[in-house]
Design an enzyme around this catalytic site. Structure first.
Site, PDB file in Angstrom:
ATOM      1  N   SER A 139       0.534  -0.422 -13.915  1.00  0.00           N
ATOM      2  CA  SER A 139      -0.235   0.223 -12.853  1.00  0.00           C
ATOM      3  C   SER A 139       0.514   1.468 -12.406  1.00  0.00           C
ATOM      4  O   SER A 139       1.737   1.580 -12.613  1.00  0.00           O
ATOM      5  CB  SER A 139      -0.398  -0.740 -11.667  1.00  0.00           C
ATOM      6  OG  SER A 139      -0.885  -0.077 -10.513  1.00  0.00           O
ATOM      7  N   TYR A 152       3.464  -6.254  -5.001  1.00  0.00           N
ATOM      8  CA  TYR A 152       2.775  -5.823  -6.215  1.00  0.00           C
ATOM      9  C   TYR A 152       3.550  -4.703  -6.908  1.00  0.00           C
ATOM     10  O   TYR A 152       3.770  -4.746  -8.127  1.00  0.00           O
ATOM     11  CB  TYR A 152       1.366  -5.354  -5.861  1.00  0.00           C
ATOM     12  CG  TYR A 152       0.524  -4.955  -7.050  1.00  0.00           C
ATOM     13  CD1 TYR A 152       0.175  -5.877  -8.023  1.00  0.00           C
ATOM     14  CD2 TYR A 152       0.059  -3.648  -7.184  1.00  0.00           C
ATOM     15  CE1 TYR A 152      -0.602  -5.510  -9.116  1.00  0.00           C
ATOM     16  CE2 TYR A 152      -0.722  -3.272  -8.268  1.00  0.00           C
ATOM     17  CZ  TYR A 152      -1.053  -4.211  -9.227  1.00  0.00           C
ATOM     18  OH  TYR A 152      -1.829  -3.835 -10.306  1.00  0.00           O
TER      19      TYR A 152
END
Length: 274
Positions: A139, A152
């Site tokens: 990501s 995250y």
């Protein structure tokens, strides 16, 4: 015929990647933590007349016994693996002050330890391929730390480092490790992640309110996740794929900005956006 395994194929990038690889003539082993969406995937494959190359198996990436069972199945049925797509993961939103240790640990268990366990178990099968590919879905959150996303971002930073080391280790064996680094896309990962950002007294914390509002706008304006599935499929065809593939609005700019721009300037830009 190439053999590919896609983790987290029950929804989002994994679901679309499984279908896209099937359309390329690859036999796809689609694994899911639960089989709730298995019928949907099978039906979509049947409609496209590609279901004969689809195998759906249950595999929780935190369950070593299930991983072992899938490895043994591939070994028995195909003797090798050509493409591994480590897609399984989730987003645990929340400011550090709001996160519990169990929140943090679960994030690492799935996104980091799960990827390690699956990869570790399947490397011997990848080594039997003439040329193999490990494609880890990271990501832009693995490139820059963002408020409200510490767990995250940390998991994706870890995935980036893991992939860099693994790529160098496996290059002599003709196994190419690549990272796909999506920006904002319309997948269910946002719905689950945003739930963790909401504090009890939102009106008392302007920064948290701004983070949540910005994240919702990003989710609503996210691009079509099929772009990511198409990129994964393209990487699996390349002779010598690169390590990193940022994709999505602003992803490449963010990648280079982090390398070239002083962090103090990055801070000012982020705070201004919020």
């Amino acid at each position: 015929m190439k053999i590919a395994l896609v983790t987290g194929a029950g929804s989002g990038f994994g679901y679309l990647t499984a279908l896209t690889l099937l359309e390329q003539g690859i036999h796809v082993i689609a694994t899911m933590r639960t089989l709730q969406t298995a019928d949907n995937l099978r039906k979509d494959a049947e409609n496209k007349k590609i279901a004969e190359r689809l195998t759906i198996l249950q595999m929780d990436v935190t369950n070593s016994e299930q991983i072992k069972n899938v490895r043994n199945y591939i070994d028995k049925e195909f003797k090798r693996l050509d493409v591994l797509v480590n897609n399984a993961g989730f987003c645990q939103g929340g400011f550090v002050s709001d996160l519990t240790y169990s929140n943090w640990k679960m994030q690492m268990d799935v996104n980091v330890d799960g990827t390690f366990q699956v990869t570790k178990q399947l490397i011997p099968l990848l080594e039997r391929s003439e040329k193999a590919y490990i494609i880890n879905i990271s990501s832009v959150s693995g490139l820059i730390g963002l408020p409200g996303m510490s767990a995250y971002c940390s998991s994706k930073f870890a995935l980036e480092g893991f992939s860099e080391s693994l790529r160098i280790e496996l290059l002599p064996k003709d196994i190419y490790v690549s990272l796909v680094e999506p920006g904002s896309y319309q997948t269910k990962i946002w719905e689950k992640g945003l739930a963790g950002i909401e504090p009890t007294d939102m009106e008392e914390d302007a920064l948290k309110e701004s983070v949540l509002r910005y994240a919702r706008r990003a989710a609503d304006g996210g691009a079509n996740p099929q772009e990511v599935a198409d990129l994964v499929a393209r990487i699996s065809r390349l002779k010598k794929p690169k390590l990193r593939y940022p994709i999505g609005k602003g992803a490449k700019a963010l990648y280079y900005a982090k390398k070239l721009v002083p962090w103090s300037l990055v801070e000012r830009v982020v705070m201004k956006q919020l």
